[in-house]
Design a protein around this motif. Structure first.
Motif, short mmCIF file in Angstrom:
data_model
loop_
_atom_site.label_atom_id
_atom_site.label_comp_id
_atom_site.label_asym_id
_atom_site.label_seq_id
_atom_site.Cartn_x
_atom_site.Cartn_y
_atom_site.Cartn_z
N PRO A 261 13.92 59.42 60.64
CA PRO A 261 13.44 59.06 59.31
C PRO A 261 14.49 59.36 58.23
O PRO A 261 15.43 60.12 58.45
N GLY A 262 14.27 58.76 57.06
CA GLY A 262 15.21 58.90 55.97
C GLY A 262 15.26 60.30 55.38
O GLY A 262 16.14 60.59 54.57
N LYS A 263 14.33 61.15 55.80
CA LYS A 263 14.34 62.53 55.28
C LYS A 263 15.34 63.42 55.99
O LYS A 263 15.55 64.58 55.60
N LEU A 264 15.96 62.93 57.04
CA LEU A 264 16.94 63.75 57.76
C LEU A 264 18.19 63.94 56.90
O LEU A 264 18.58 63.06 56.14
N THR A 265 18.79 65.11 57.05
CA THR A 265 20.04 65.42 56.34
C THR A 265 21.08 64.34 56.64
O THR A 265 21.20 63.90 57.77
N GLY A 266 21.82 63.99 55.60
CA GLY A 266 22.91 63.03 55.81
C GLY A 266 22.51 61.59 55.61
O GLY A 266 23.33 60.69 55.73
N ALA A 267 21.23 61.35 55.30
CA ALA A 267 20.78 59.97 55.10
C ALA A 267 21.45 59.37 53.86
O ALA A 267 21.57 60.03 52.83
N ALA A 268 21.91 58.13 53.98
CA ALA A 268 22.50 57.43 52.85
C ALA A 268 22.02 55.99 52.86
O ALA A 268 21.71 55.44 53.92
N LYS A 269 21.92 55.41 51.68
CA LYS A 269 21.48 54.02 51.59
C LYS A 269 22.63 53.08 51.91
O LYS A 269 23.72 53.21 51.37
N ILE A 270 22.34 52.12 52.76
CA ILE A 270 23.35 51.16 53.20
C ILE A 270 22.92 49.76 52.75
O ILE A 270 21.76 49.39 52.94
N LYS A 271 23.84 49.05 52.16
CA LYS A 271 23.56 47.64 51.80
C LYS A 271 24.52 46.76 52.58
O LYS A 271 25.73 47.02 52.59
N ILE A 272 23.98 45.75 53.24
CA ILE A 272 24.82 44.83 54.01
C ILE A 272 24.56 43.40 53.53
O ILE A 272 23.41 42.99 53.40
N LYS A 273 25.63 42.70 53.26
CA LYS A 273 25.54 41.29 52.88
C LYS A 273 26.32 40.48 53.90
O LYS A 273 27.49 40.76 54.16
N LEU A 274 25.67 39.50 54.48
CA LEU A 274 26.35 38.62 55.43
C LEU A 274 26.43 37.21 54.85
O LEU A 274 25.50 36.74 54.19
N VAL A 275 27.55 36.56 55.11
CA VAL A 275 27.81 35.23 54.58
C VAL A 275 28.00 34.26 55.76
O VAL A 275 28.86 34.48 56.60
N PHE A 276 27.16 33.24 55.82
CA PHE A 276 27.18 32.29 56.94
C PHE A 276 27.54 30.88 56.46
O PHE A 276 27.21 30.50 55.32
N GLU A 277 28.14 30.10 57.36
CA GLU A 277 28.27 28.67 57.11
C GLU A 277 26.88 28.11 57.35
O GLU A 277 26.26 28.34 58.40
N ALA A 278 26.36 27.37 56.35
CA ALA A 278 24.93 27.06 56.33
C ALA A 278 24.49 26.10 57.44
O ALA A 278 23.36 26.20 57.93
N ASN A 279 25.33 25.20 57.85
CA ASN A 279 24.90 24.20 58.84
C ASN A 279 24.96 24.74 60.27
O ASN A 279 24.02 24.60 61.03
N SER A 280 26.07 25.37 60.60
CA SER A 280 26.24 25.88 61.96
C SER A 280 25.64 27.27 62.11
O SER A 280 25.37 27.72 63.21
N GLY A 281 25.46 27.97 61.00
CA GLY A 281 24.99 29.35 61.08
C GLY A 281 26.07 30.34 61.49
O GLY A 281 25.79 31.50 61.77
#
Lengths: 449, 449
Positions: free
Chosen positions: B360-380
């Protein structure tokens, strides 16, 4: 009777993920999760409720996804599945379904050891009240024996020790703890870590009886040793909970799980199954696999959830990617260990690289990382990798997993484009995955000469 | 005259890695590295000598590989390459070669700003004495202006501030710092972090002059503002050091680097080049690329080093995987940002996932991670990904890199088998790379309806 497009039975890693995936793929369908628990524990987080966290209430899967993603939730015990009429009956309700996904999970395996029903002997049940009860009892306990030196066993032992219990012992029937997940040299490092933290280890040791009167007092090993025990924890693995599926007449596999194809369909085309309750096949050769991990459950759930109204995904089989950590020492593995690869019949070449995950190594936070990669010797295809280090081992294990899943060869990994930065990774010259691949190539070249 | 099978000119990321790779592939060849530096700095570690480390001597590439791997080392300035007779001449010696690898690196770019030659204006040269000199002068300095808000610029600024300098200002000509490496939203997070640490930011600002008498006193911006400066640091990028190659008559490319093919051969079949001195092509479309990173240098060096006596490797082109970190906030990117992908002409779908890297997020060392992925829309197909978080962003960036390099589609990434553990990763339900892919798929499905 309520009508629902998709019913999912179970609300843990498999059930919740299947529901979320179905929602993403079918925005207009009516989706309902039925689970028996008022609150659902994070399964892998259970060991930490005994030491690092205040208790089970800090280790719950949040329910916000249900409202946020418009997924229905019904708390109740499913008593039967009427496949003919496509109806699920709980202890209080009836729901008609069009498609059904089973995510009923697993039970802790129970050992055939005399005395296992005594007071003070506990399995690791995913039940808030039950675990809170163990936690309460721990306060008055001096001697705890944990049977089983796998992930759960070692993690719970360390947390119980951390909570203040004087004597904590782990008994493992194999030569080493964790030997089903890592090669011996990694297991030994973790054993040394556990011992340095005051855990008593009994490896290559079999418990022949759990002793005492009504209440447990000790356990006896095959060599005659008696170990005092005010409490015994059983951590010897899990077996599929396929009870509902069995009563509904679905096919059951060799390892006791519900038989599914690669699209996660059971023998009934309108019923899918995923997670610990389902039979698994290995990514390597496609034989059945006895692995049960939350990460596998979520993969299968993403397959099942996407497929309910038309097959778009098939699982390539289970690689097995596992991590563990005790007191700053973390181990990760993806795919086959050297020992497993040989047992699978592969011709193996392995190589090890050691580096530091900061550059220069004098920067704060630097930790030594060891990476071992295992390749099929003729094709050079990566079969698996293991990593030992600090918390960064978690994501390194996932980079290795990406290489395994893409069936990358040593040559391709040698040309892996890693990103590096002084404060967050090893140097580009010393990047461990690449250097282990290069070392393996050098061995392969030498073998050819 | 000494005869050597392979001579490598340059002993930094490219040169050293090329030598090590050549040794691994050709165990019996005589290999010599010629470099001008007595001691070689870890290039990416340079910012940290001003604050986190005691000085440049703590940021050196260890020379132990030379002896350990039986690689010769000659300290000297190469003055010419005689391609006809296959001889390299240094200021003190002559060496005959069979194969030659150039890893001569880059120079800091110099801006055409009036006043840049004043006392107190420094470029970031990879020179121990020079950097020690800056460090010494910093002790008596109150106002430092850093021109350029790329990686080097922001990292040096923060370290100089950390060393105790009162006013540290960064001037960036683009709208945001780091905008050539990340999408705007990530840049803004880093700018807020820098400002919270007391750095003055001037973005969208052009320096028109560096003012003062003999010694710098201030800089003037295009809008007329004057910023006091006892010291100015130039951090505006690097240009290929192709001087030797030019005098030897090798072909030079459009961005000023030595022209190489995908096997890293120059226009002379016995001479290879790798790292900052070489022209690069992009993984995406194969156009030339102006990226210069130590991680690219080592990839190219592994190609060049393996190929000297017969081509076995070809680079697929430069993906670009970059990380940076300031005060616990880390950013990573692999492949194209959304902005870059659009500029390349791709039809783009992107998706973001936010999670916590412990469960769980209450454990020591927890940090918020944001991930953004960029895809070619037709082929994925995945074109790139960015991550914001704590130090774990470093290895997450490399998992994303593995997905990009294997040209994985959103569907394949949705079935990515990640390993997870409470103390070292996000939960399997919340694993960011997978969930961002699922979110992108949901968008693509919606777009089709």
């Amino acid at each position: 009777m309520k009508k629902v497009d998709v019913i999912i039975i179970g609300g843990s890693a498999a059930g919740l993920t299947a529901a979320q995936t179905a929602r993403r793929h079918y925005p207009r369908k009516k989706i309902l999760v039925i689970r028996k628990e008022e609150k659902v524990l994070i399964p892998c987080g259970i060991p930490y409720i005994f030491g690092s966290l205040e208790g089970p209430h800090e280790n719950l899967i949040p329910d916000m996804a249900y409202e946020k993603m418009d997924i229905g939730l019904h708390i109740g015990q499913v008593e039967s599945i009427d496949r003919k009429n496509k109806v699920v009956r709980t202890n209080s309700d009836e729901f008609a379904y069009e498609k059904l996904i089973l995510g009923t999970g697993s039970y802790p395996a129970m050992p055939p050891i005399p005395g296992h029903a005594k007071k003070g002997v506990y399995a690791v049940l995913k039940d808030v009240e039950y675990l809170a009860g163990i936690q309460e009892k721990l306060k008055a306990v001096k001697n705890v024996v944990v049977i089983g030196g796998g992930f759960i066993g070692i993690e719970i032992s360390d947390e119980i020790k951390k909570s203040g219990v004087e004597n904590v012992s782990v008994i493992e029937i194999e030569k080493h703890c964790l030997i089903q997940s890592y090669d011996e040299e990694f297991c030994i490092e973790m054993e040394e870590q556990l011992q340095s933290r005051g855990i008593n280890l009994f490896t290559g040791s079999k418990v022949v009886s759990i002793d005492g009167g009504d209440q447990v007092e000790s356990v006896t090993l095959a060599d005659g040793q008696k170990i005092a025990a005010d409490m015994v924890i059983l951590g010897i693995g899990a077996v599929a909970n396929a009870d509902l599926a069995k009563s509904a007449g679905l096919r059951i596999g060799l390892t006791g799980g519900i038989v599914v194809d690669r699209a996660m369909r059971t023998s009934d085309p309108d019923i899918f199954a995923c997670g610990d309750c389902a039979e698994k096949v290995s990514f390597f050769g496609g034989k059945s696999s006895a692995l049960r991990l939350a990460s596998i459950a979520t993969l299968e759930a993403r397959v099942a959830g996407a497929n309910v109204f038309g097959i778009t995904r098939e699982t390539p089989g289970t690689i097995g990617v596992w991590g563990t950590a005790v007191g700053g020492l973390a181990l990760g593995t993806a795919g086959l260990t050297e020992k497993m690869a040989k047992a699978h019949g592969y011709n193996v070449i392995s190589a090890v690289n050691e580096s530091v995950n900061r550059h220069p190594g004098k920067l704060t936070g630097a930790a030594k990382i060891k990476i071992k990669l295992v390749f099929e010797a003729n094709s050079g295809t990566l079969l698996g990798g293991q990593v030992r280090g600090d918390a960064s081992a978690g994501e390194i294990m996932n980079s290795i997993s990406a290489c395994v899943q893409n069936r990358m060869t040593a040559e391709q990994i040698a040309m892996f484009q890693s990103g590096t930065h002084p404060l967050i990774t090893a140097s580009p010259i010393a990047y461990g995955i690449v250097n282990a691949a290069e070392a393996a190539i050098a061995k392969m070249l030498k073998a050819k000469v």
